[in-house]
Write a protein that holds these residues in place. Structure first.
Motif, short mmCIF file in Angstrom:
data_model
loop_
_atom_site.label_atom_id
_atom_site.label_comp_id
_atom_site.label_asym_id
_atom_site.label_seq_id
_atom_site.Cartn_x
_atom_site.Cartn_y
_atom_site.Cartn_z
N ASP A 147 38.37 55.31 46.59
CA ASP A 147 37.19 54.45 46.78
C ASP A 147 36.18 54.50 47.80
O ASP A 147 35.38 53.79 48.05
CB ASP A 147 37.75 53.18 46.56
N LEU B 34 35.36 54.14 38.55
CA LEU B 34 34.19 54.24 39.64
C LEU B 34 34.44 53.24 40.53
O LEU B 34 33.71 51.91 40.36
CB LEU B 34 32.71 54.28 39.21
N GLN C 125 33.66 52.20 43.74
CA GLN C 125 32.53 51.76 44.38
C GLN C 125 31.78 50.74 43.41
O GLN C 125 31.25 49.80 44.05
CB GLN C 125 31.74 52.57 45.14
N TYR D 84 33.69 47.49 43.34
CA TYR D 84 33.37 46.90 44.60
C TYR D 84 31.95 46.22 44.73
O TYR D 84 31.89 45.07 45.07
CB TYR D 84 33.65 47.52 45.65
N ALA D 85 31.02 46.83 44.17
CA ALA D 85 29.71 46.30 44.26
C ALA D 85 29.56 45.15 43.28
O ALA D 85 28.92 44.03 43.62
CB ALA D 85 28.40 47.20 43.92
N GLU E 80 31.86 43.26 42.96
CA GLU E 80 32.48 42.15 43.52
C GLU E 80 31.49 41.43 44.62
O GLU E 80 31.54 40.21 44.72
CB GLU E 80 33.56 42.57 44.47
N ALA E 81 30.64 42.13 45.09
CA ALA E 81 29.57 41.64 46.07
C ALA E 81 28.69 40.83 45.23
O ALA E 81 28.11 39.57 45.53
CB ALA E 81 28.70 42.64 46.40
N PRO F 47 26.08 52.20 45.59
CA PRO F 47 25.40 51.29 44.48
C PRO F 47 24.84 50.09 44.99
O PRO F 47 25.00 49.75 46.25
CB PRO F 47 26.69 50.84 43.66
N GLY G 173 24.30 46.21 45.25
CA GLY G 173 25.13 45.21 45.43
C GLY G 173 24.52 44.02 44.68
O GLY G 173 24.66 42.81 45.20
N PHE H 256 31.07 50.08 49.95
CA PHE H 256 31.55 48.44 49.74
C PHE H 256 32.99 48.57 50.19
O PHE H 256 33.66 49.52 49.68
CB PHE H 256 31.10 48.07 48.36
N SER H 257 33.50 47.33 50.60
CA SER H 257 34.90 47.24 50.75
C SER H 257 35.38 46.50 49.26
O SER H 257 34.51 46.23 48.55
CB SER H 257 35.19 46.34 52.03
N PRO H 258 36.42 46.88 49.26
CA PRO H 258 37.04 46.06 47.83
C PRO H 258 36.52 44.60 47.46
O PRO H 258 36.53 44.32 46.47
CB PRO H 258 38.67 46.24 47.77
N ASP H 259 36.26 43.96 48.58
CA ASP H 259 36.08 42.46 48.20
C ASP H 259 34.60 42.58 48.33
O ASP H 259 33.98 41.40 48.54
CB ASP H 259 36.85 41.49 49.24
N GLY H 260 33.70 43.68 48.26
CA GLY H 260 32.39 43.64 47.84
C GLY H 260 31.42 43.16 49.33
O GLY H 260 30.32 43.00 49.29
N GLN I 109 21.66 51.31 53.42
CA GLN I 109 21.92 51.87 52.32
C GLN I 109 21.73 53.37 52.18
O GLN I 109 22.33 53.99 51.25
CB GLN I 109 20.90 51.47 50.86
#
Lengths: 240, 240, 240, 240, 240, 240, 240
Positions: free
Chosen positions: E5, E17, E19, E22-23, E25-26, E127, E129, G11-15, G121
């Motif tokens: 990741d 994918l 990432q 995770y985006a 998740e944002a 990506p 978010g 991104f981190s796993p929590d976005g 970005q």
């Protein structure tokens, strides 16, 4: 083996390109797609993923038109799929303008596969997580091709990709014969029936038929349901 | 040694380019290919991987034409192979236009091998996972060359690559002689027979013959089967 | 120390460029090459690696012509070697066109070494895994140079590289003298004899002789064998 | 501290550029070089590494001419050294053409040091593993400069670099005085004698003298040997 | 799975994918947005995050106008959102100039999704978010589309994104019907009511209505509060 | 925290740019530099690092002239310092040509600091390991500025950098007053005296004085020694 | 979670975009800045970090003018701040030339925030470690905006950033009202008083007032001290 799969440009010690295999995995997670070449038609059938209730069907289409005589279904990462669809459509137009003739199914399949291959060899890009089934009519009749994330492509009489690919292919191999695809009706039936092999709850299918010198025709829901009911019956009988 | 094989541009402490070796491994996983130079012909024979039942043979071709007088078989990553085939075909045409003469087998082999070498030395690219056997007629007669992922190429009287390469080569070395390739028939027989050494279940072969100033001729299935039957018989007799 | 050798652009704490040393290792794995400067000739002799039985000798050549008056042998990664051979040949032609004179052996050696050095200092490229022995005639007589993966080059009276380099060099140092290379025959004998020091099974050698204002002459197999037989005899006598 | 030295562009927590220090280590592994500024001359003396017996001296030169009035010795990675020598020679010519005057020793030293600094700050390049002693005549008399891998440069009355630098420098500091370099003979003697401090087996030296408006003169082997013999005697007497 | 990741361009072994996920998740951390297509209108409703007391409302807008006939709400990284809003607004103008017609909702949604997809496949970019709900009027009536960080986009009758997406969607699925959106008032009510499902303390909403050939109208605070009060009452009654 | 300091472009979790701090450490390892603004002069004083005995002073200069009215001292990586000195000198000339006026001290300090900041934010470059004290005369009188590796710059009445910065600054803060810098002699005394605070063995200083519309004047060794003797006496008396 | 924060583009796993959060941390380490919008004025007040005794105030300014009608205070990495100040000043001028009108506060805030977003970005760049409070007069009256490292920006009636942001904001929220900012005097008082909330030893403030169509006015030290004394008194009374 973990360390060989992080960069797309390297081989693992046993000669594998792992990123390509993982992209293939993304295809395997996609919905099932079937293409069957009939005597006088090409049938593409796609299992539609449980469309959320309020979604408008139109954008959920998994069968797209590349040119008047070519249609294409796909399994895998939807957004990746769109990128190549656009490029292929433009190539079809551009070819027409330059050569004053339509592309052959072989040509456009090779074109798509070529781009896919580049993404397995150039650094800084991941492979496309998508597999296409491309069907259409050349001057010599109907053709179906399939491309894979590795950039390979093959011509088929009948083929499938996505979820449950193995099961569907086995069904097709047992049941495909020149007889069974002599009429358009039977061809559609075979395509639909093969997708019934991969069972999960209620199913929705999208079925498209290409005929010589005719625009792509998408079956109505009623027609599809009728084919599905027939297939279901046939299946149940077979199981007895 | 794990840390030396992740980037293609570095040597391992014992002077090896591991990525190139892994690419060679990809070749070894490919189907077996044989090239035999006869007195008046060049024969390429390729073991076809179990073509799925519904696949159309045509796209499964492992023997391609580079120019009127040159054909080529390959083992390894199919999509990689196609990239170099295209570039070689274009070079053949371009050479013809510029020099007003056909390329020699040596020239086009060196051309292909050159591109392959670049992919072992420039960063951001992986080597090609493919090995070619290139056969054709120059003004001085038939020639067969072989290229490898490292970018080396050699001329051979008879050679092979892909699955079971060692076994096939040993057979060829024991059995190749000017006598045995004096007629086209015997040359084909030798090529087919050598591939029979690598046994697995039912086998399908694709055999192509190049004759001086004649287009590439692909043997019919019947012809191939006949050669295979003969070879099988011969082999069984030999084993007694 | 593992961490200093993965990128070519860094020094290890003791001031070494490890990738360059590993490339040198690739040279050491190559077949042995010897260059001997005679009074009126330059002799290059190369141990040929066990040529597979069916391989055509011609492409296995380890001695190549750079210009009418310059030839070159190499040890190491064959495909790497070819890249620099091509560039050197082009430089020789281009120099002739621009300066209207032939390059000197020194000039072309420096040219090759310069490219090799660049590959040890610029990121994203690995060093060339090859070492050249370059021999030829300048207006002032015969010269022999050697280049290494680091990009250094030296002139020699007699030198060697590749497999068993140390043994061969010791032999040459003990036996080279103005007397022993006064005739062409003796010069060839010294070159062949020195390679006999590195014994392994049956040996095949390729021997080339450059004479002033004459094209490169490659010895026939018979001639080489005769020299080898003499050398062998001499060696056995010496051992008694 | 291991993690700070793999990339050239970063400082370690105590403010060091480790790659530059490692490059300095490569210099320390090089052969010893001494430069002494006499009243009317500049003397450069270089310890020659054990030249292999069959090597031709000419290419083993460690003293090169940059321009009519400037010579240069170096310690460190030989192939790196050549790169900067070429660029400095071109700059000397180009300066002459543009400004219609010769470069000063200061100018060309700063020029070389500037390139060396760039290689310590820009990513993707390693520092040069070489240190130069640059001597010559400006209109105001003789000058000696030294550059280091970090890109620093200083002017010296007498300086040294390479193997045993510390020992040689201490000798020079104890023995250098205006008196001792009033004549050319004494200046050469001092340079040679200082190199005798770093003892190892038999030694070979290369000594060059620059005089005002005269071409560089390289001492003959006999002359050097004579100076060495004198130095040796002196040294032995001193030890008593 | 950690190692797959960190770079956006690679697939994990199961074809994901990460990432992109995770985006997503944002997006899920963003405030809730709802879009409802009425018979004659499009309603966008956005939950406003607790605006700090002294902040001026105007810049906290979560509903922006792309063109006269298109508005857009978003959930996720605010600064990312602005980038695509600008590009979409420019595309709308540019399309008008080139084609002399307004973009369709489908066109501009595909345009935005295309840029988002590129950021999932090209190296060196993360990506976006952010997820958009895009509503507007084409010549054939109202449309609502939604885009996701992966670059997919769909058309919806009613949809939602951001915090509590699942809860809101379930409410919409249970309660959306042609009847319930026949009047503008009911459509707004449904949008507001659905956002009430995600409860947290006092809530503030921003509600925008698009009518055919009329400029975007943002409801007054009073109007919104009235709808919210009604919704609250309805909800409490439902819970009894 | 180790992992945040290897790349210059990232923040550590507590919001620090560690590479910038390490570069500051390189400054702290440099020799001490002091700048004092007098009523009618600017004094720069630099502690000279133990110049090796045979080194020629001239190149060891730590005070350089940027323009007629601006001088500059520095602490830190010497080769880095030279890069910015060159660029600043060119900017001074270029400004003069363009604007037909001299740069202000503020302008050229901001110019230098700007380049330094860029090296803390762009990838692939390390920060400059150097801190400058820039003094000169603008139309409104004398000014002293200081720049740091981070790219910040400040104007000072008196400032210092390099080794023992804290001690020297404390001395200056206790002893600087308008009175004490009313005459040039007292200003020099203060600068020299402050550097005496950082004691180590014998010391050598370089002192430069800028007066309005007069060229930079470097004090003679004798003058410096006299100031140092006075300072030493004063210091000893103070310690009693 | 360590592995997600080293590269800015992931991104981190929590976005979360951790680098952006760390940059925000750099802002939090900066000195406190307050902006208050009065009825007829905009007041910016900045806590000045303990200016070293000998530093000249002028360069320690934390309030800069972007255009005649716009001023700006900032918290965070000083050198980063300057980069964007320059670009914003140029944009103001350029806008004036192109559009023949002054930029609005909103426009220039969006401009600055846009550059900040790009740095979150695009690969190879770190975010800006700075937060701005931008105040000024548009044709419709006074405005205050704030930008953050993420690239977001908001309009405020009164806002603060930097050290002790939470405490100051809470004070402002409790005490800001239309009444309290009806006169310029009260507006300044509120700004100064709010900064008094973050206590540490002796404090120095810089206060700037923007009035309609009048140049920025920086309060004298005396004026500031008077406001501070009043605030201090008020605070002590409040605490009783």
């Amino acid at each position: 083996m973990a360390s060989y799969d992080r960069a797309i440009t390297v081989f693992s010690p046993d000669g594998q390109l792992l990123q390509v295999q993982y992209a293939q995995e993304a295809v395997r997670r996609g919905s099932a797609v079937v293409g069957v070449r009939g005597a006088n038609c090409v049938v593409l059938a796609v299992e539609k993923k449980m469309v959320p209730q309020l979604q408008v069907d139109r954008t959920e289409k998994k069968i797209v038109i590349l040119d008047d005589h070519i249609a294409m279904g796909f399994a895998g990462v939807r957004a990746d799929a769109r990128v190549l669809v656009s490029r292929a459509q433009i190539e079809c137009q551009s070819y027409r303008l330059t050569v004053d003739d339509a592309v052959t199914i072989d040509y456009i399949s090779r074109y798509i596969a070529g781009i896919m291959q580049q993404h397995t060899q150039n650094n800084g890009r991941r492979p496309f997580g998508v597999s296409y089934i491309i069907g259409g009519f050349d001057s010599d009749g109907p053709h179906i091709f399939q491309t894979e994330p590795s950039g390979t492509y093959y011509e088929w009489k009948a083929c499938c990709t996505g979820r449950g690919e193995k099961t569907v292919r086995e069904y097709l191999e047992k049941n495909y014969s020149a007889d069974k695809v002599s009429s358009e009706h039977d061809t559609i039936k075979l395509a639909v029936r093969s997708l019934m092999e991969v069972q999960y709850g209620e199913k929705e299918l999208e079925v498209a038929v290409l005929r010589k010198s005719a625009p792509l025709s998408i079956l109505t829901k009623e027609a599809v349901n009728s084919y599905m009911a027939d297939s279901q019956k046939e299946k149940e009988e077979a199981q007895k």
